[in-house]
Design an enzyme around this catalytic site. Sequence first.
Site, PDB file in Angstrom:
ATOM      1  N   GLY A   1       0.812  -1.155   0.765  1.00  0.00           N
ATOM      2  CA  GLY A   1       0.239  -0.089  -0.254  1.00  0.00           C
ATOM      3  C   GLY A   1       1.063   1.109   0.058  1.00  0.00           C
ATOM      4  O   GLY A   1       1.638   1.797  -0.557  1.00  0.00           O
TER       5      GLY A   1
ATOM      6  N   GLU B   1       5.990  -3.124   0.552  1.00  0.00           N
ATOM      7  CA  GLU B   1       5.833  -2.492  -0.524  1.00  0.00           C
ATOM      8  C   GLU B   1       4.803  -1.502  -0.909  1.00  0.00           C
ATOM      9  O   GLU B   1       3.426  -1.171  -1.161  1.00  0.00           O
ATOM     10  CB  GLU B   1       5.225  -3.890  -1.660  1.00  0.00           C
ATOM     11  CG  GLU B   1       5.637  -3.456  -3.272  1.00  0.00           C
ATOM     12  CD  GLU B   1       4.724  -3.073  -3.812  1.00  0.00           C
ATOM     13  OE1 GLU B   1       5.421  -1.435  -3.695  1.00  0.00           O
ATOM     14  OE2 GLU B   1       3.976  -3.415  -4.769  1.00  0.00           O
ATOM     15  N   LEU B   2       5.817  -0.587  -1.045  1.00  0.00           N
ATOM     16  CA  LEU B   2       4.437   1.163  -1.221  1.00  0.00           C
ATOM     17  C   LEU B   2       4.887   1.396  -2.130  1.00  0.00           C
ATOM     18  O   LEU B   2       4.673   2.719  -1.710  1.00  0.00           O
ATOM     19  CB  LEU B   2       5.897   1.522   0.665  1.00  0.00           C
ATOM     20  CG  LEU B   2       5.669   0.907   1.707  1.00  0.00           C
ATOM     21  CD1 LEU B   2       6.371   1.769   2.353  1.00  0.00           C
ATOM     22  CD2 LEU B   2       3.950   0.175   2.114  1.00  0.00           C
TER      23      LEU B   2
ATOM     24  N   CYS C   1       2.044   0.321  -9.164  1.00  0.00           N
ATOM     25  CA  CYS C   1       2.945   0.648  -8.068  1.00  0.00           C
ATOM     26  C   CYS C   1       4.747   0.967  -8.931  1.00  0.00           C
ATOM     27  O   CYS C   1       5.391   1.895  -8.763  1.00  0.00           O
ATOM     28  CB  CYS C   1       3.842   0.089  -6.793  1.00  0.00           C
ATOM     29  SG  CYS C   1       2.955  -0.307  -5.769  1.00  0.00           S
TER      30      CYS C   1
ATOM     31  N   GLU D   1       4.316   9.672  -5.817  1.00  0.00           N
ATOM     32  CA  GLU D   1       3.613   8.476  -6.734  1.00  0.00           C
ATOM     33  C   GLU D   1       2.347   9.110  -7.140  1.00  0.00           C
ATOM     34  O   GLU D   1       2.047   9.254  -6.263  1.00  0.00           O
ATOM     35  CB  GLU D   1       4.017   7.460  -6.109  1.00  0.00           C
ATOM     36  CG  GLU D   1       3.348   6.718  -6.765  1.00  0.00           C
ATOM     37  CD  GLU D   1       2.778   5.146  -5.988  1.00  0.00           C
ATOM     38  OE1 GLU D   1       3.156   3.927  -6.704  1.00  0.00           O
ATOM     39  OE2 GLU D   1       2.610   4.566  -4.893  1.00  0.00           O
TER      40      GLU D   1
END
Length: 479
Positions: free
Chosen positions: A229, A248-249, A284, A378
Site C-alpha cells: 500500500g 511494498e509501498l 506501483c 507517486e
Amino acid sequence: MLKKSYPYYLANRPVPANTDLEVRDKYSGKRATRVAMADAATVRKAIVAAHKARGAMAAMPPHARRDVLEHCATRFEARQEELAIALCIEAGKPIRDARGEVTRLIETFRIAAGEATRIGGEVLELAISARTEDYRGMTRRVPIGVCSFITPFNFPLNLVAHKVAPAIAAGCPFVLKPAAKTPIGALIIAEVLAETDLPKGAFSVMPCSNADAAQLVEDERIALLSFTGGLVGWELKARAGRKKVTLELGGNAACIVDADPGASLDHVVERLVSGAYYQSGQSCISVQRILVHADVHDRLRRKLKAAVARLRTGDPREETTFIGPMIDEDAAKRVERWITAARKAGAKVLAGGPRDGNMLPAALLEKVPHDADLYRREAFGPVAMIEPFDDFDAAIATVNDSDFGLQAGVFTARLDHAMRAWDRLEVGGVVVGDVPSVRVDNMPYGGVKQSGLGREGVRCAIEDMTEPRLLVIRDPLRK
C-alpha cells in the site's frame, strides 16, 4: 454478475454476519453489491483460530499443500470470466486487463504449488577444527507461524495471491484484510479455499475498518506482517513490535531510452504507453518518468504524443477501452491537481483532457520541474513525463534523485550501459529492453528507500514465511 451480497470468512467458514460494506461499480458509480464487515472481536477470533492452527498447518505434508494450491488454480481457471467481471466492476479495470490479472492469479498459485515441494535445507560441514570432528549439521526450513496480510485496491486478485499462495505453500495460517474498495476478488479466493481440506483456522479473509485491523499489526501472536500500500506502511512497521515485516509501498518509476534503444522507436513507444497507462496508471511500477537521449528525443516525443492521444477512455467492460476509471473521484482530483500545479510551474501538457468524475484521460507532460509533486511523488494515475538527456550517467543520477526505488527500465543496445544501470540504479529491479512495469510472478519483487522493505515473489515470500531450524548430531564413530 456479482452476487447480491458476500460473507467474510472466519476460520475457513463463510459468515454472512451483515452487509455493512457497500461496493460500488467504479464506472457507473452504482451500488454493485454489499459485503459483510468484521468487527474488532471477529478479527481477534481470526487471530486466535490461526494461532491454534499453527501445528496442523506445519504438519501438512508438502504434497498436501501442493494439492490445495493446484485445486485453487483449477477452480480459478473454471471461473475466469466471473473473476474478470468482478475485477472490471469493483476496480474499474478494463476487461482485457482484468482477464490478464486472472491469468496471473492462476499462474501465481501454480508457481506456489511447485515451490511447496521444493522447500529444502542445507547440509553443514561442522568439522572445521579438531574440536568439532565428531559433529554433523543440517538445516530445514519450518513455517514461521501466523501471518497477517493487508492488500490494496489496484490488484485485488494478484496481490492477494502473492501473499496467500506462498503462505499455504510454507504451511503458515493467515488472516487477510483486503482493500475495502475492492474486497470481492479476495472473497472469491476465500470461497475456493473453503472447498479444500486446510486445517480449521488456517485462513480468515475479512474486510474490516483500519481501526479494527490494528490487531493485525500489533498482536504478538502474529509472526509476520506483509503490507502492500502507501507510505503509511512505515507507521505500521513502527507499531509491529518483534514480528517480521514486509512492505511494498510504491514508487515513481523511471524509464531510460538510450541513443540506440536496441529496438524500433515504435516498439519503445508501444511499451511506454502500456507501462504508463495500463489500468489508468494505478500500478506501483507504472512508468511515470521517461528520460530520452537527445539523439532520439524529438522523434520519440512526437510518436509518444500521438499514441497517448489515441488512447480510448471509457467503459471498462468494452473490449476497446484502454483507460478506465480511477478508483474514486478523490484520486482523479489529486492527479488533476498535480498536473495543474506542474503546468503553472512551467510544464507543458502534450496530451490530456478534462476530468469527468473519476475518469481522467491519459496525460503526457514535458518540462516538469523536478521539485513538482507530479515528479517527486507517486502519481498513481494515467500520467507520464518526458525529458531529454545527453549523458547516460547523468540520466542514471536523475533516476536516482528520488525518494523511491522500486524498479527502473532501460532501453539500450549497449551492454556496458545495461550493466552500468544494473550496478548504479538505486532500485529493487532493473529491466533492460522493456519498461519497469514488468513483473513476472516468480521473480524477486520489492524496492529500496521509501519503496519498501523485503521482497515478494513466490520463492522469496516462502523464504520470509519460513525460518531455518538447525540439527546438530554428535557422532563419535565418524572418525
